[in-house]
Write a protein that holds these residues in place. Sequence first.
Motif, PDB file in Angstrom:
ATOM      1  N   THR A 375       0.829  -1.201   0.000  1.00 29.19           N
ATOM      2  CA  THR A 375       0.000   0.000   0.000  1.00 29.19           C
ATOM      3  C   THR A 375       0.865   1.254   0.000  1.00 29.19           C
ATOM      4  N   SER A 376       0.290   2.342  -0.510  1.00 31.95           N
ATOM      5  CA  SER A 376       0.905   3.657  -0.316  1.00 31.95           C
ATOM      6  C   SER A 376      -0.249   4.552   0.135  1.00 31.95           C
ATOM      7  N   GLU A 377       0.011   5.847   0.280  1.00 30.41           N
ATOM      8  CA  GLU A 377      -1.033   6.744   0.781  1.00 30.41           C
ATOM      9  C   GLU A 377      -2.268   6.735  -0.120  1.00 30.41           C
ATOM     10  N   ILE A 378      -2.045   6.622  -1.439  1.00 34.29           N
ATOM     11  CA  ILE A 378      -3.191   6.709  -2.357  1.00 34.29           C
ATOM     12  C   ILE A 378      -3.319   5.471  -3.260  1.00 34.29           C
ATOM     13  N   LYS A 379      -2.730   4.345  -2.844  1.00 33.91           N
ATOM     14  CA  LYS A 379      -2.802   3.141  -3.687  1.00 33.91           C
ATOM     15  C   LYS A 379      -2.792   1.871  -2.843  1.00 33.91           C
ATOM     16  N   ILE A 380      -3.583   0.880  -3.284  1.00 35.35           N
ATOM     17  CA  ILE A 380      -3.469  -0.461  -2.693  1.00 35.35           C
ATOM     18  C   ILE A 380      -3.248  -1.427  -3.847  1.00 35.35           C
ATOM     19  N   SER A 381      -2.180  -2.229  -3.763  1.00 37.63           N
ATOM     20  CA  SER A 381      -1.892  -3.195  -4.826  1.00 37.63           C
ATOM     21  C   SER A 381      -1.950  -4.607  -4.275  1.00 37.63           C
ATOM     22  N   VAL A 382      -2.451  -5.514  -5.105  1.00 40.40           N
ATOM     23  CA  VAL A 382      -2.420  -6.930  -4.743  1.00 40.40           C
ATOM     24  C   VAL A 382      -1.843  -7.721  -5.903  1.00 40.40           C
ATOM     25  N   LEU A 383      -1.211  -8.834  -5.570  1.00 35.02           N
ATOM     26  CA  LEU A 383      -0.648  -9.710  -6.587  1.00 35.02           C
ATOM     27  C   LEU A 383      -1.567 -10.917  -6.698  1.00 35.02           C
ATOM     28  N   ILE A 384      -2.009 -11.220  -7.931  1.00 35.81           N
ATOM     29  CA  ILE A 384      -2.900 -12.380  -8.124  1.00 35.81           C
ATOM     30  C   ILE A 384      -2.401 -13.198  -9.317  1.00 35.81           C
ATOM     31  N   ASN A 385      -3.028 -14.330  -9.563  1.00 29.61           N
ATOM     32  CA  ASN A 385      -2.675 -15.128 -10.735  1.00 29.61           C
ATOM     33  C   ASN A 385      -3.148 -14.378 -11.988  1.00 29.61           C
ATOM     34  N   SER A 386      -2.319 -14.373 -13.034  1.00 29.02           N
ATOM     35  CA  SER A 386      -2.659 -13.534 -14.193  1.00 29.02           C
ATOM     36  C   SER A 386      -3.942 -13.976 -14.894  1.00 29.02           C
ATOM     37  N   LYS A 387      -4.335 -15.251 -14.712  1.00 29.31           N
ATOM     38  CA  LYS A 387      -5.578 -15.732 -15.354  1.00 29.31           C
ATOM     39  C   LYS A 387      -6.795 -14.978 -14.809  1.00 29.31           C
ATOM     40  N   GLU A 388      -6.660 -14.441 -13.580  1.00 25.04           N
ATOM     41  CA  GLU A 388      -7.825 -13.835 -12.933  1.00 25.04           C
ATOM     42  C   GLU A 388      -7.917 -12.327 -13.122  1.00 25.04           C
ATOM     43  N   LYS A 389      -7.030 -11.801 -13.962  1.00 22.41           N
ATOM     44  CA  LYS A 389      -6.955 -10.340 -14.123  1.00 22.41           C
ATOM     45  C   LYS A 389      -8.292  -9.713 -14.554  1.00 22.41           C
ATOM     46  N   LYS A 390      -8.864 -10.227 -15.636  1.00 26.17           N
ATOM     47  CA  LYS A 390     -10.058  -9.578 -16.203  1.00 26.17           C
ATOM     48  C   LYS A 390     -11.217  -9.584 -15.200  1.00 26.17           C
ATOM     49  N   VAL A 391     -11.415 -10.731 -14.548  1.00 32.53           N
ATOM     50  CA  VAL A 391     -12.502 -10.844 -13.568  1.00 32.53           C
ATOM     51  C   VAL A 391     -12.256  -9.858 -12.426  1.00 32.53           C
ATOM     52  N   ALA A 392     -11.007  -9.796 -11.958  1.00 29.44           N
ATOM     53  CA  ALA A 392     -10.680  -8.919 -10.823  1.00 29.44           C
ATOM     54  C   ALA A 392     -10.927  -7.451 -11.194  1.00 29.44           C
ATOM     55  N   LEU A 393     -10.433  -7.016 -12.350  1.00 32.52           N
ATOM     56  CA  LEU A 393     -10.574  -5.613 -12.727  1.00 32.52           C
ATOM     57  C   LEU A 393     -12.043  -5.221 -12.855  1.00 32.52           C
ATOM     58  N   ASN A 394     -12.835  -6.068 -13.508  1.00 37.54           N
ATOM     59  CA  ASN A 394     -14.247  -5.735 -13.706  1.00 37.54           C
ATOM     60  C   ASN A 394     -15.010  -5.740 -12.387  1.00 37.54           C
ATOM     61  N   ALA A 395     -14.700  -6.705 -11.524  1.00 35.39           N
ATOM     62  CA  ALA A 395     -15.402  -6.778 -10.232  1.00 35.39           C
ATOM     63  C   ALA A 395     -15.071  -5.546  -9.382  1.00 35.39           C
ATOM     64  N   LEU A 396     -13.805  -5.145  -9.372  1.00 36.71           N
ATOM     65  CA  LEU A 396     -13.409  -3.978  -8.567  1.00 36.71           C
ATOM     66  C   LEU A 396     -14.010  -2.698  -9.152  1.00 36.71           C
ATOM     67  N   HIS A 397     -14.056  -2.615 -10.464  1.00 38.90           N
ATOM     68  CA  HIS A 397     -14.640  -1.439 -11.129  1.00 38.90           C
ATOM     69  C   HIS A 397     -16.104  -1.275 -10.697  1.00 38.90           C
ATOM     70  N   ASN A 398     -16.827  -2.394 -10.626  1.00 45.20           N
ATOM     71  CA  ASN A 398     -18.224  -2.352 -10.166  1.00 45.20           C
ATOM     72  C   ASN A 398     -18.299  -2.003  -8.691  1.00 45.20           C
ATOM     73  N   ALA A 399     -17.417  -2.634  -7.894  1.00 42.48           N
ATOM     74  CA  ALA A 399     -17.489  -2.449  -6.441  1.00 42.48           C
ATOM     75  C   ALA A 399     -17.298  -0.981  -6.045  1.00 42.48           C
ATOM     76  N   TYR A 400     -16.452  -0.257  -6.774  1.00 40.31           N
ATOM     77  CA  TYR A 400     -16.226   1.161  -6.439  1.00 40.31           C
ATOM     78  C   TYR A 400     -17.078   2.096  -7.301  1.00 40.31           C
ATOM     79  N   ASN A 401     -18.045   1.512  -8.021  1.00 38.78           N
ATOM     80  CA  ASN A 401     -18.991   2.316  -8.830  1.00 38.78           C
ATOM     81  C   ASN A 401     -18.302   3.250  -9.808  1.00 38.78           C
ATOM     82  N   LEU A 402     -17.231   2.805 -10.427  1.00 34.80           N
ATOM     83  CA  LEU A 402     -16.470   3.723 -11.281  1.00 34.80           C
ATOM     84  C   LEU A 402     -17.164   4.008 -12.614  1.00 34.80           C
ATOM     85  N   HIS A 403     -18.182   3.231 -12.958  1.00 33.38           N
ATOM     86  CA  HIS A 403     -18.887   3.471 -14.229  1.00 33.38           C
ATOM     87  C   HIS A 403     -19.868   4.625 -14.103  1.00 33.38           C
TER      88      HIS A 403
END
Length: 404
Positions: A375-403
């Motif tokens: 983490t930094s003051e304005i960022k949180i990073s996690v390391l995951i398996n690369s196969k799960e990238k697309k699912v993770a990005l879309n789920a997080l985008h929804n969770a923070y209502n970025l659309h």
Amino acid sequence: MSITIMKFGGTSVGNLDRIKKAAKIVKSKILKEKQKIIVVVSAMSGVTNNLVKSFNKISYDIDNPEYDVILSTGEQYSSGVMSTVLNSVGIRSRSLQGWQVPILTDNNHSKARINSINSEQIKKLFKSFDALVVAGFQGISRENRITTLGRGGSDTTAVALAIATKSNCCEIFTDVEGIFSSDPRIVKKAKKIKKITYEEILEMSSAGSKVLHPRSVELAMKYGIKIHVRSSFTSKTGTMVVKEEKKLEKEIVTGISSSDYEANISLKGIPDKPGIAGNIFSLLSRANINVDMIVQNITDDGKYASLTFTVPVEDCSRSVKVLKESKIKFKQIKFDKNICKVSIVGVGMKSNVGVAKTMFETLAKKNINIQVISTSEIKISVLINSKEKKVALNALHNAYNLHR
Ligand code: ADP
Ligand code: ASP
Ligand code: MG
């Protein structure tokens, strides 16, 4: 003399038709706004990748100065073509290679940093020319050798030239309409951001959003250079990179980035003594290897530690070799290149709680295992398996209502 920098990326100079379109944008700026223009060009899309492949048939040593000689040819070609096209539409133009400007760098081949740019030559040339087409991504070292600035480095050439020539603005023309809440090619619901702070885009680009080269943002932030990221295919306004105080609405999360360019290295059975981590990381730093995320665990009996950290994927084999050949004691070393770093970024994070909780809960609901967290003051990073990238990005985008 009023100078504007207009940088065109790989897709925007991807073929002759696109170069003609880009030249039209430059011509119209010169005629309408009576500006002198420094056009910075990337290599045509795909060219640098092919040059890397051809180099790799002979060697994997990207510290070899000849790597830079080979890679820089892509920009040499596109700068010549762009200048010829500008001449053909009546614009007085000539091309300049990094060494002709000159753009002076250190001698870290394949990831050189710009030390200084002498703008005298540019100023002189503007007496005879209205546009100067500078080959991006390249410079020259004190040893008189061609250097390159790291993949995506043409953005840095553009910003550095803006600083050296005290120009009004640096326009970065690319293949998307601006900076989005996440990579629009992976997250279909991603939204264009009107204004983003230097800090946010610096974190996003360091975390893998390749829309801007991290070093270009670092320089722009330090010298207060205005950056406008926009599309070379439409005339719509893109994204302005601004100072934090100019952004009134501070979203908790502004953007989500991902990076596939990292590898995970784990050392097990390291004697748990003071100074060991320092020895390991100074060894890697002396080898010019940049370490990013780090976690350390101690065994229950307190005798041994294990250390997991990430390095750029192209430095993975070298890191393993350096560690194996060193005097550092450990029982086992493992590496994994099938990983992806996913990061959420936002200045509003500083003053809001529960941001991390939402991230971890969202990934858990999708059954995604987190390997490392940083983490930094304005960022949180996690390391995951690369196969799960697309699912993770879309789920997080929804969770923070970025659309929204
Ligand atoms: P150029 O060749 O113009 O420099 P790049 O390929 O380096 O272009 O960067 C533009 C690409 O960055 C886009 O095509 C997009 O896929 C990717 N990208 C990643 N994250 C983002 C983001 N948050 N906003 C916009 N583009 C992004
Ligand atoms: N041509 C270089 C690359 O592909 C630099 C750039 O495009 O900015 O990395
Ligand atoms: Mg780029």
